[in-house]
Design a protein around this motif. Sequence first.
Motif, PDB file in Angstrom:
ATOM      1  N   GLY A   1       4.996  -8.359 -13.090  1.00 19.79           N
ATOM      2  CA  GLY A   1       4.480  -6.995 -13.109  1.00 19.79           C
ATOM      3  C   GLY A   1       3.308  -6.719 -12.189  1.00 19.79           C
ATOM      4  O   GLY A   1       2.675  -5.664 -12.285  1.00 19.79           O
ATOM      5  N   TYR A   2       3.002  -7.648 -11.277  1.00 19.82           N
ATOM      6  CA  TYR A   2       1.924  -7.429 -10.316  1.00 19.82           C
ATOM      7  C   TYR A   2       2.501  -6.836  -9.030  1.00 19.82           C
ATOM      8  O   TYR A   2       3.641  -7.117  -8.659  1.00 19.82           O
ATOM      9  CB  TYR A   2       1.231  -8.745  -9.951  1.00 19.82           C
ATOM     10  N   THR A   3       1.689  -6.027  -8.351  1.00 18.65           N
ATOM     11  CA  THR A   3       2.089  -5.499  -7.048  1.00 18.65           C
ATOM     12  C   THR A   3       0.986  -5.802  -6.023  1.00 18.65           C
ATOM     13  O   THR A   3      -0.196  -5.855  -6.373  1.00 18.65           O
ATOM     14  CB  THR A   3       2.319  -3.974  -7.103  1.00 18.65           C
ATOM     15  N   PRO A   4       1.346  -6.014  -4.758  1.00 15.56           N
ATOM     16  CA  PRO A   4       0.327  -6.297  -3.740  1.00 15.56           C
ATOM     17  C   PRO A   4      -0.437  -5.033  -3.368  1.00 15.56           C
ATOM     18  O   PRO A   4       0.154  -3.963  -3.231  1.00 15.56           O
ATOM     19  CB  PRO A   4       1.152  -6.817  -2.556  1.00 15.56           C
ATOM     20  N   TYR A   5      -1.766  -5.141  -3.206  1.00 16.27           N
ATOM     21  CA  TYR A   5      -2.534  -3.933  -2.880  1.00 16.27           C
ATOM     22  C   TYR A   5      -3.537  -4.127  -1.750  1.00 16.27           C
ATOM     23  O   TYR A   5      -4.093  -3.150  -1.257  1.00 16.27           O
ATOM     24  CB  TYR A   5      -3.243  -3.399  -4.128  1.00 16.27           C
ATOM     25  N   TYR A   6      -3.799  -5.347  -1.345  1.00 11.49           N
ATOM     26  CA  TYR A   6      -4.560  -5.540  -0.108  1.00 11.49           C
ATOM     27  C   TYR A   6      -4.197  -6.877   0.505  1.00 11.49           C
ATOM     28  O   TYR A   6      -3.689  -7.773  -0.180  1.00 11.49           O
ATOM     29  CB  TYR A   6      -6.070  -5.390  -0.315  1.00 11.49           C
TER      30      TYR A   6
ATOM     31  N   SER B   1       4.515  -1.679   1.065  1.00 10.88           N
ATOM     32  CA  SER B   1       4.174  -1.673  -0.362  1.00 10.88           C
ATOM     33  C   SER B   1       2.670  -1.581  -0.569  1.00 10.88           C
ATOM     34  O   SER B   1       2.191  -0.833  -1.436  1.00 10.88           O
ATOM     35  CB  SER B   1       4.701  -2.952  -1.028  1.00 10.88           C
ATOM     36  N   ILE B   2       1.927  -2.336   0.219  1.00 16.93           N
ATOM     37  CA  ILE B   2       0.474  -2.350   0.077  1.00 16.93           C
ATOM     38  C   ILE B   2      -0.113  -0.978   0.376  1.00 16.93           C
ATOM     39  O   ILE B   2      -0.960  -0.468  -0.368  1.00 16.93           O
ATOM     40  CB  ILE B   2      -0.139  -3.435   0.976  1.00 16.93           C
ATOM     41  N   VAL B   3       0.318  -0.360   1.457  1.00 23.00           N
ATOM     42  CA  VAL B   3      -0.201   0.955   1.838  1.00 23.00           C
ATOM     43  C   VAL B   3       0.085   1.981   0.747  1.00 23.00           C
ATOM     44  O   VAL B   3      -0.788   2.788   0.384  1.00 23.00           O
ATOM     45  CB  VAL B   3       0.387   1.382   3.197  1.00 23.00           C
ATOM     46  N   LYS B   4       1.288   1.955   0.202  1.00 20.52           N
ATOM     47  CA  LYS B   4       1.625   2.904  -0.872  1.00 20.52           C
ATOM     48  C   LYS B   4       0.758   2.671  -2.106  1.00 20.52           C
ATOM     49  O   LYS B   4       0.293   3.630  -2.750  1.00 20.52           O
ATOM     50  CB  LYS B   4       3.108   2.785  -1.215  1.00 20.52           C
TER      51      LYS B   4
END
Length: 505
Positions: free
Chosen positions: A408-413, A155-158
């Motif tokens: 509504g938050y997504t993991p990004y790093y 998920s983070i990489v995407k």
Amino acid sequence: MKVLKIDQEYPQDFMRVFLDITNLFFEDTKLAKKDMTSDLVVHFNHYTDEHFTIIADATLQVNEQLYKSHFEQKFETEGTDKEQKIRLKRALSHVLLDTLEQMTEIKQQWGILTGIRPTKLYHKFRKAGLSDDEIHDKLTDEFSLTDEKISMLNSIVKNQLKTIPDLDTIGNEVSIYIGIPFCPTKCAYCTFPAYAIQSNRKQGKVATFLDGLHYEIEEMGKWLTEHDMKITSVYWGGGTPTSIEADEMDALYKTMFDSFPHTETIREITVEAGRPDTITPEKLAVLKKWGIDRISVNPQSYTDETLKAIGRHHTVQETIDKFWMAREAGMNNINMDLIIGLPNEGIDEFEHSLSESEKMMPESLTVHTLSFKRASEMTHNKDKYKVADRKTAEAMMHRAHDWTAEHGYTPYYLYRQKNILGNLENVGYSIPGEESIYNIVIMEEVQTIIGLGCGASTKLVNADTGKITQYHNPKDPAAYILTFEDAIHKKIQALDELYGFKVSK
């Protein structure tokens, strides 16, 4: 503390890995020296057959109890000497981890990975052309990661590739980190350059440091302009860069915009205004004047007793008030940090922190897990600080993951640290579209980061080879004041060599 004995000789880098893996299960493991009584004794047996299959076995002896493990992996070629060494180290790590998991009945979600940046490994396999399914199998079979952690990495990489579509080619630009080494007080868990600003101001160190920083920004600006370098992002950190006065901030930002080239194409400027007790209307007006609207207002916890225990001299109410002050002043991208496992905090306290966060809904929420950093006051006086156990820390991290998804938050790093509670991780979550570019590029090490100011690290990334070298500015303001001119010269020489420019005299 446990004493670990490996009953054969291995290179030092192997021994460090064995120690790191054992420390995932026990606090402060030490390798056995002569005449020391061992708590854990490990015997390895390994060889590579004629089909390039590496076979490894381990026996872990604890008192009279034995735990055994077997691992084998086939390769297509014999491999270079370096590749053979990596294969062996990885195989031995597997069987050591397995025996320790048997003994303790603790499953390590990150498998044999003990490094800071697991997402880099995922990117490496992605760029090699592997599909998500192939990467999943590789991370499972070769590194023992669980499905949960692999799914998070995916998920983070995407999300990173959505945020920075040119992530794989961004090495032709640079980012800038600027360190201000002052805070109102130093937190008990902190090892960053953070010196009490009032005592340093009385000694004249603040003004002298700022003079040096202006000069360093100007000189680096000349180099960037001469070589027509584009800047991806600028991050003002520290310390707390809003510890200085509004007019001092204004002067620094003017120097930055006057000195740096192509400022109109900088994708992001962040100011780490983490300590709410440093935020004022005057400082927010300066940020707005220069078009800077990405800041942090970091609560860490929404329990006043916890804030007192860790040395933060602000209240929960002040955090809330300063958040809304920043929002009304036009700060449109606010990050807030929470820390899992702070003293005397468990599930209930963390749930309260999430409930308070819901009232504000910052654009990003970074969830850290407490790490016992070697130089911190908390590590030196552990008896003073009662922290959550492994199961509680894991439950809090799971709750953070669920809560962010629900809102509504997504993991990004993501990054990890040694001595981190529960062998967990630190995760940055954001509302889609509000991710921090700087956090991504520094964690994935995809471009050179030029460090200016106290304690700043310059990370030189060779975009062709991936080789990384570092240059560190002094952490102490007094040392920085004495050496910043020489540091600038050495840094520019290193940059010239990295980019193949004629070396500056």
